[in-house]
Design a protein around this motif. Structure first.
Motif, PDB file in Angstrom:
ATOM      1  N   PRO A  12      -9.347 132.491  52.843  1.00  0.00           N
ATOM      2  CA  PRO A  12      -8.269 132.233  53.545  1.00  0.00           C
ATOM      3  C   PRO A  12      -7.047 132.188  52.781  1.00  0.00           C
ATOM      4  CG  PRO A  12      -9.406 130.140  53.538  1.00  0.00           C
ATOM      5  CD  PRO A  12     -10.268 131.155  52.523  1.00  0.00           C
ATOM      6  N   LEU A  13      -5.889 132.596  53.492  1.00  0.00           N
ATOM      7  CA  LEU A  13      -4.689 132.545  52.847  1.00  0.00           C
ATOM      8  C   LEU A  13      -3.548 131.891  53.498  1.00  0.00           C
ATOM      9  CD1 LEU A  13      -4.623 136.192  51.666  1.00  0.00           C
ATOM     10  CD2 LEU A  13      -5.094 134.268  50.318  1.00  0.00           C
ATOM     11  N   GLY A  14      -2.460 131.230  52.991  1.00  0.00           N
ATOM     12  CA  GLY A  14      -1.639 130.700  53.868  1.00  0.00           C
ATOM     13  C   GLY A  14      -1.983 129.313  54.155  1.00  0.00           C
ATOM     14  N   GLN A  15      -0.763 128.176  54.351  1.00  0.00           N
ATOM     15  CA  GLN A  15      -1.240 127.056  54.634  1.00  0.00           C
ATOM     16  C   GLN A  15      -1.514 126.867  55.883  1.00  0.00           C
ATOM     17  OE1 GLN A  15      -0.305 124.794  52.160  1.00  0.00           O
ATOM     18  NE2 GLN A  15       0.195 126.319  50.822  1.00  0.00           N
ATOM     19  N   PRO A  16      -2.565 125.938  55.971  1.00  0.00           N
ATOM     20  CA  PRO A  16      -3.119 125.787  57.385  1.00  0.00           C
ATOM     21  C   PRO A  16      -2.012 124.911  58.143  1.00  0.00           C
ATOM     22  CG  PRO A  16      -3.980 124.215  55.738  1.00  0.00           C
ATOM     23  CD  PRO A  16      -3.440 125.205  55.199  1.00  0.00           C
ATOM     24  N   VAL A  17      -1.862 124.887  59.614  1.00  0.00           N
ATOM     25  CA  VAL A  17      -1.180 124.183  60.358  1.00  0.00           C
ATOM     26  C   VAL A  17      -1.519 122.825  60.123  1.00  0.00           C
ATOM     27  CG1 VAL A  17      -2.325 124.568  62.695  1.00  0.00           C
ATOM     28  CG2 VAL A  17       0.293 124.300  62.446  1.00  0.00           C
ATOM     29  N   GLU A  18      -0.520 121.916  60.448  1.00  0.00           N
ATOM     30  CA  GLU A  18      -0.795 120.481  60.162  1.00  0.00           C
ATOM     31  C   GLU A  18      -1.616 119.976  61.471  1.00  0.00           C
ATOM     32  OE1 GLU A  18       1.168 115.883  59.539  1.00  0.00           O
ATOM     33  OE2 GLU A  18       2.597 117.654  60.082  1.00  0.00           O
TER      34      GLU A  18
ATOM     35  N   ASP B 222       3.937 129.915  51.407  1.00  0.00           N
ATOM     36  CA  ASP B 222       4.718 128.757  52.247  1.00  0.00           C
ATOM     37  C   ASP B 222       4.264 128.554  53.379  1.00  0.00           C
ATOM     38  OD1 ASP B 222       5.968 128.248  49.444  1.00  0.00           O
ATOM     39  OD2 ASP B 222       7.323 129.775  49.776  1.00  0.00           O
ATOM     40  N   GLY B 223       4.019 129.821  54.090  1.00  0.00           N
ATOM     41  CA  GLY B 223       3.679 129.718  55.523  1.00  0.00           C
ATOM     42  C   GLY B 223       2.212 130.077  55.780  1.00  0.00           C
TER      43      GLY B 223
END
Length: 280
Positions: free
Chosen positions: A88-94, A239-240
């Motif tokens: 998986p790529l990107g930052q997970p949503v909080e 970052d996203g």
């Protein structure tokens, strides 16, 4: 290569693939994406991970059949294989207890929001889910999303590129009814993200949007997905893809989204030519 377990058309031009990717299924979190290569001549494209099954070792990809790569993916059947998947790529949503959260999805976003709704509700939130579409024919996964929604609503707009006033009216109505509503999360086409952000800025609701800019490698090396947030350069891939919608430079974002439009259109023409040549 990654074998396709199942494939289906969910709505006009919206397709679903369940793909074997055990390492991704073990590690993915809500809000992340994968880079998918359809075939040996294909490009890498980012797709939201709409669900996953750790036991089966599969991930679910839901996408709009729009360009060459998604047209290739839409043609795959169970038993076929894609060339490769990275993630998986990107930052997970909080995910935490925000109180009341409004999820707004359109197009492939109805699926992308599913695991987010599930985990937000499990974290103690009251989840409002608003599905936006041109007509009922474009709504899918309704029962799945209702399962993890305290309120499930639909908004049909025949012209998805209109002023967005209907969206703003609906959000204002929900805000007046739900005094604890403090956060909006959106997945869908860029114009939907933009219009929701415009509306919520006027209403005063924090809004997180899941961007889908042009990406090449998806790991922060190329800079193709760069965006400006509060005047600072950010890479959507690392970052996203989640950013505060009120802080994004939308004008720059749309300009960059159209950077290769001519080449994308020509690629579709070339793909059609290849198809008809094979039919001769």
């Amino acid at each position: 290569m990654n074998r396709i377990v199942s494939s289906a058309r969910l709505a006009p031009n919206i397709f679903h693939l369940a793909v074997e990717a055990p390492e991704i299924a073990r590690a993915v979190r809500p809000g992340q994406f994968a880079m998918v290569i359809p075939d040996e001549k294909g490009e890498r494209i980012p797709l939201n991970i709409a669900d996953w099954d750790e036991e089966r070792g599969t991930i679910d990809l839901v996408f709009l059949n729009l360009g060459v790569s998604t047209r290739k993916l839409a043609a795959f059947q169970a038993g076929d294989s894609v060339e490769g998947i990275a993630g998986p790529l990107g930052q997970p949503v909080e995910i935490r207890n925000f109180g009341e959260v409004l999820l707004i999805g359109g197009c492939y976003g109805l699926a992308g929001l599913y695991p987010i709704a599930r985990e937000l509700q499990q974290a103690g939130n009251k989840v409002l889910f608003l599905s936006e579409a041109r007509s009922p024919a474009f709504i899918y996964w309704e029962e799945k999303n209702k399962k993890f929604s305290d309120r499930y609503l639909t908004l049909f707009r025949s012209d998805c590129f209109s002023s967005g006033q209907e969206l703003e009216d609906k959000i204002r109505e929900l805000k007046s009814e739900q005094s604890g509503l403090s956060l909006v999360m959106v997945i869908g086409c860029s114009y939907l993200l933009f219009k929701v952000s415009e509306a919520t800025a006027r209403i005063g609701l924090k809004t997180l949007v899941c961007l889908n800019p042009i990406m090449v490698d998806g790991t922060g090396m190329c800079g193709a997905c760069r965006v400006s947030v509060d005047g600072q350069t950010r890479f959507a891939c690392v970052d996203g893809p989640w950013f505060e919608g009120h802080s994004l430079d939308w004008k720059e974002y749309f300009i960059r989204r159209k950077a290769f439009l001519e080449q994308e259109e020509q690629a579709l023409v070339n793909l059609d030519k290849e198809f008809w040549k094979k039919m001769e």
